[in-house]
Design a protein around this motif. Sequence first.
Motif, mmCIF file in Angstrom:
data_model
loop_
_atom_site.group_PDB
_atom_site.id
_atom_site.type_symbol
_atom_site.label_atom_id
_atom_site.label_comp_id
_atom_site.label_asym_id
_atom_site.label_seq_id
_atom_site.Cartn_x
_atom_site.Cartn_y
_atom_site.Cartn_z
ATOM 1 N N LEU A 1 0.955 -1.201 -0.189
ATOM 2 C CA LEU A 1 0.042 0.000 0.048
ATOM 3 C C LEU A 1 0.837 1.137 -0.070
ATOM 4 O O LEU A 1 0.577 2.451 -0.707
ATOM 5 C CB LEU A 1 -0.789 0.128 1.328
ATOM 6 N N ASN A 2 1.871 1.026 0.807
ATOM 7 C CA ASN A 2 2.761 2.464 0.743
ATOM 8 C C ASN A 2 3.315 2.709 -0.484
ATOM 9 O O ASN A 2 3.807 3.819 -0.669
ATOM 10 C CB ASN A 2 3.899 2.132 2.265
ATOM 11 N N ILE A 3 3.795 1.643 -1.136
ATOM 12 C CA ILE A 3 4.628 1.987 -2.504
ATOM 13 C C ILE A 3 3.684 2.765 -3.123
ATOM 14 O O ILE A 3 3.995 3.521 -3.928
ATOM 15 C CB ILE A 3 5.010 0.474 -2.959
ATOM 16 N N ARG A 4 2.338 2.293 -3.299
ATOM 17 C CA ARG A 4 1.388 3.063 -4.087
ATOM 18 C C ARG A 4 1.167 4.522 -3.672
ATOM 19 O O ARG A 4 1.184 5.487 -4.475
ATOM 20 C CB ARG A 4 0.046 2.429 -3.863
ATOM 21 N N SER A 5 1.054 4.613 -2.498
ATOM 22 C CA SER A 5 0.573 6.061 -1.786
ATOM 23 C C SER A 5 2.179 6.743 -2.006
ATOM 24 O O SER A 5 1.763 7.900 -2.327
ATOM 25 C CB SER A 5 0.439 5.974 -0.272
ATOM 26 N N SER A 6 3.178 6.097 -1.910
ATOM 27 C CA SER A 6 4.178 7.071 -1.747
ATOM 28 C C SER A 6 4.684 7.803 -3.126
ATOM 29 O O SER A 6 5.336 8.526 -3.388
ATOM 30 C CB SER A 6 5.582 6.197 -0.956
ATOM 31 N N SER A 7 4.105 6.878 -4.081
ATOM 32 C CA SER A 7 4.414 6.917 -5.525
ATOM 33 C C SER A 7 3.301 8.590 -5.952
ATOM 34 O O SER A 7 3.738 9.070 -7.132
ATOM 35 C CB SER A 7 4.062 6.008 -6.610
ATOM 36 N N ILE A 8 2.460 8.670 -5.337
ATOM 37 C CA ILE A 8 1.723 9.877 -5.372
ATOM 38 C C ILE A 8 1.632 10.993 -4.589
ATOM 39 O O ILE A 8 1.000 11.874 -4.725
ATOM 40 C CB ILE A 8 0.330 9.297 -5.771
ATOM 41 N N VAL A 9 2.239 10.817 -3.447
ATOM 42 C CA VAL A 9 2.219 11.444 -2.250
ATOM 43 C C VAL A 9 3.107 12.950 -2.815
ATOM 44 O O VAL A 9 2.806 14.054 -2.239
ATOM 45 C CB VAL A 9 2.871 10.987 -1.108
ATOM 46 N N GLY A 10 3.988 12.713 -3.614
ATOM 47 C CA GLY A 10 4.831 13.766 -4.253
ATOM 48 C C GLY A 10 3.720 14.842 -4.734
ATOM 49 O O GLY A 10 4.131 16.058 -4.925
ATOM 50 N N MET A 11 2.690 14.534 -5.030
ATOM 51 C CA MET A 11 1.639 15.602 -5.809
ATOM 52 C C MET A 11 1.461 16.633 -5.056
ATOM 53 O O MET A 11 0.599 17.593 -5.165
ATOM 54 C CB MET A 11 0.386 14.895 -6.479
ATOM 55 N N VAL A 12 1.192 16.481 -3.642
ATOM 56 C CA VAL A 12 0.710 17.410 -2.603
ATOM 57 C C VAL A 12 1.969 17.951 -1.786
ATOM 58 O O VAL A 12 1.976 18.524 -0.722
ATOM 59 C CB VAL A 12 -0.595 16.822 -1.688
ATOM 60 N N GLY A 13 3.076 17.832 -2.277
ATOM 61 C CA GLY A 13 4.381 18.227 -1.503
ATOM 62 C C GLY A 13 5.152 17.381 -0.870
ATOM 63 O O GLY A 13 6.139 17.478 -0.505
ATOM 64 N N GLY A 14 4.904 15.811 -0.987
ATOM 65 C CA GLY A 14 5.819 15.176 -0.449
ATOM 66 C C GLY A 14 6.985 14.840 -1.510
ATOM 67 O O GLY A 14 6.865 15.510 -2.714
ATOM 68 N N GLY A 15 7.982 14.303 -1.332
ATOM 69 C CA GLY A 15 8.989 13.947 -2.346
ATOM 70 C C GLY A 15 8.645 12.617 -3.166
ATOM 71 O O GLY A 15 7.785 12.238 -3.278
ATOM 72 N N GLY A 16 9.661 12.356 -3.831
ATOM 73 C CA GLY A 16 9.419 10.836 -4.612
ATOM 74 C C GLY A 16 8.869 11.303 -5.890
ATOM 75 O O GLY A 16 8.813 12.427 -6.443
ATOM 76 N N ILE A 17 8.654 10.171 -6.723
ATOM 77 C CA ILE A 17 8.449 10.400 -8.179
ATOM 78 C C ILE A 17 7.224 11.006 -8.310
ATOM 79 O O ILE A 17 6.788 11.418 -9.652
ATOM 80 C CB ILE A 17 8.440 8.909 -8.838
ATOM 81 N N GLY A 18 6.178 11.054 -7.472
ATOM 82 C CA GLY A 18 4.833 11.684 -7.725
ATOM 83 C C GLY A 18 4.969 13.334 -7.973
ATOM 84 O O GLY A 18 4.122 13.793 -8.851
ATOM 85 N N LEU A 19 5.889 13.653 -7.313
ATOM 86 C CA LEU A 19 6.169 15.276 -7.629
ATOM 87 C C LEU A 19 6.682 15.428 -9.246
ATOM 88 O O LEU A 19 6.258 16.174 -9.647
ATOM 89 C CB LEU A 19 7.541 15.628 -6.729
#
Lengths: 269, 271, 262
Positions: free
Chosen positions: C203-221
């Motif tokens: 679950l976290n891998i999924r969430s972590s890949s999009i959390v960048g969209m609201v300011g977290g780091g990672g590939i979502g950003l």
Amino acid sequence: MNKILSVKNLTKRYRNGITALSNVSMEIEHGEFVAIIGSSGSGKSTLLRCINRLIQPTEGSVEFDGSDICKLSSAELKKIRRKIGMIFQHHNLVNSLTVIQNVLHGRLGYMRTIPAVLGLYSDSDRRKALDLLEQTGLNSFVTQRAGELSGGQQQRVGILRALMQNPMLMLCDEPIASLDPHSAKLVMGLIKQLTVERGITCIVNLHQVEAAVRYATRIIGLDHGNIVFDDTPDKLTDDIIRKIYGGNPHDLIIGGKMHEGTEAQELVS
Amino acid sequence: MTVKHEGARVERRTKIQINNPSSFRNVKLFFLGFFLLSFASLLFLELDLAKVAARLPKMGNVLSRLAILSFDKLDILLKATAESVSVTVLSVFYSIVPSMILGAFMASNIIGSRAARAVISWICSIIRAIPTTVWVLIILACLGFGPAAGIIGMCFHTLAFLARAFQQSFENVPEGNIEALKSGGASRVRIFFQAILPGALSNMISWCAIRFESNFSESTILGMVGAGGVGYTVMACMNGYEYGRAGTAVLVILLLSFGLEALSIRLKKNI
Amino acid sequence: MKEPKLKSLCRKFKKRIVLLAVIVIVGGATWFARFNPLAIFFEMDTFISFFIKDFFPPQFVFQAENIRALFVTVAMAFAASMTAFLIAGFLSFLGSDTTSPSLILARGIRAVASVFRNVPTLVWAFILFMSFGIGETIGFLALLISSLGFLTRAFIETLDAAAPEIREAAVATGATYWKRVFCFILPDIIPGYISWLLYNVELNIRSSSIVGMVGGGGIGLVLFSYIKMYRYGKAAGIIIQIALLVIAFECVTKNIRKRILS
């Protein structure tokens, strides 16, 4: 003629008004093999669990090894429980641990907390567990996961666990109810061996009247929380069986009804 | 001396092992590997915990302002909530039938050909692997804004998820029911509708309930990336420093989420 | 004779009421969202043509930043899972009625865990973002909070379900609290705990890949910025990477499950 257990006026009433046990009294002597028979709801389970206070009795006393179990403090109760081994209908082993680890659990009551928690059993304990397993013919399963064994084998492991406690008394709650006839014979034989060869007193709850008659030195019959029979097996007549079970004796020999409901069970630690 | 030595050595060698060697080793290895990797991760991330600690009072500030609920412009909030709920409902609803079909084609007790099942299974895996939010972004890019985009986007992922879930439910139907009809010479379609579907129904309803919970959560997030709904309200209000309204919106999300969770627990028990 | 009739009447009504409720809800939702499935169906070809035009061919940008972003995504997921596992493991014993020293504490822990769990990860991320600004830290913290909520609840559920029979046996041997917990209960629940942990990592891998969209780091950003800049080709490349990441982890966890939880 030395008494090991003396139950006096034991009563258990539940909050919803059900009386599971009513004024039960009995005296058990050293080395006896006592079978308790009765239909579902007669109070067999409750009686057994009141002896080691897994269920708290409402009234009465249970004298064992010089003290009244009902009046002991928490710490003293734990010490006394070491001397009472118990086996259950569903074996109650930890399935993901090995057979020998389960057997060694019997020593936990005697060990100090740190070594117990870390699983640091002494060499002599390990050797004793291994010997017991060999004697019962289970030595090929020593490091196998307990959950992989058959029902009969698991039950025997459960007995060995209780044996590791060096108990004076063994409580057996429907030990063969879930077993096939062959395994049942092995288990009952093992329990009988305990009384005869090691002098351990055994109290066994049974549904199967035939097994009770064959193995026990004494039979106690319960009906709705009251003792209606307390004598040697040869005195057990068909009439009495009918009274306890409310049916034709010959229809009752084959296999058990469901384990009695223990919804209101209170675990006292 | 040598004898004593040997005796001691022999003693140690015969120390009785009580663990199950293979499974115990596996569990130890797993935990070791996992903790090592995680520690490495912690060090790798540029975690500015000092900054976090320093700004903790600010977070307290934010939280307290969020807690002072404001019921201004409640109609906007309600509208946004209704939108999120609608998106949730419709994304699950429109996925049910296609998922049943796909799931049926993946089930081993319906379709014999392993190759066909494997292909469909892989396609579903790939669709499922793309997070819902990403799907919605794709749809937004192609079809423009609005709740419809959110619904379609969520449908992709929900479809793939439910298809796999339904496949499991179908495969878990006891052989007996199916055999009875097979021996009577019934066609595969008939077997499906008369034996497999009824047997798997309760399971399928549970899965749908689980999806409701997840999809609601997703739909609130969607608002933050532009597809409307409560999430957008939260973001817009916080950006506009209307913390009270944002707090109320978060509360609404929480309550609805609670409600859906309770509902699915109830459904799972009843069925 | 009256009783059974009444009951069967109620049952018939129940089915009809449920059907009615479903129609009302779906109808209301459709109206509210102005969702016309038929219209969508006809617009399918527009969608497909846009899709192909914009997103193909996918472009893979192998800059250091993007590669680092991938690692950050994975790192956030792992770190959050591990930390949450340790804390939740401890809290679960306090939060279960069967092993907690205080029933009030148990209920409190369950309530807080529920709040953590029911607020979506990205909402937490956004709140954290408003408090602390952008960064990998808030991505990690947001994942940590929602993982804590999820795992605590899941662990407590497993703990409660730990066979009461084992507990009985443990008490009967005369073992004290700590011995019961470590020697009987723990070995029984570890497989369940590990299973939840693995699920949480997925679950976290999924969430972590999009959390960048609201300011977290990672590939979502990275993804979000590409989309905002209309660089759909590059976005497609990132999407494929995310998909591969998720699939890879699914395979790994499946493998681990097979080996440990047989």
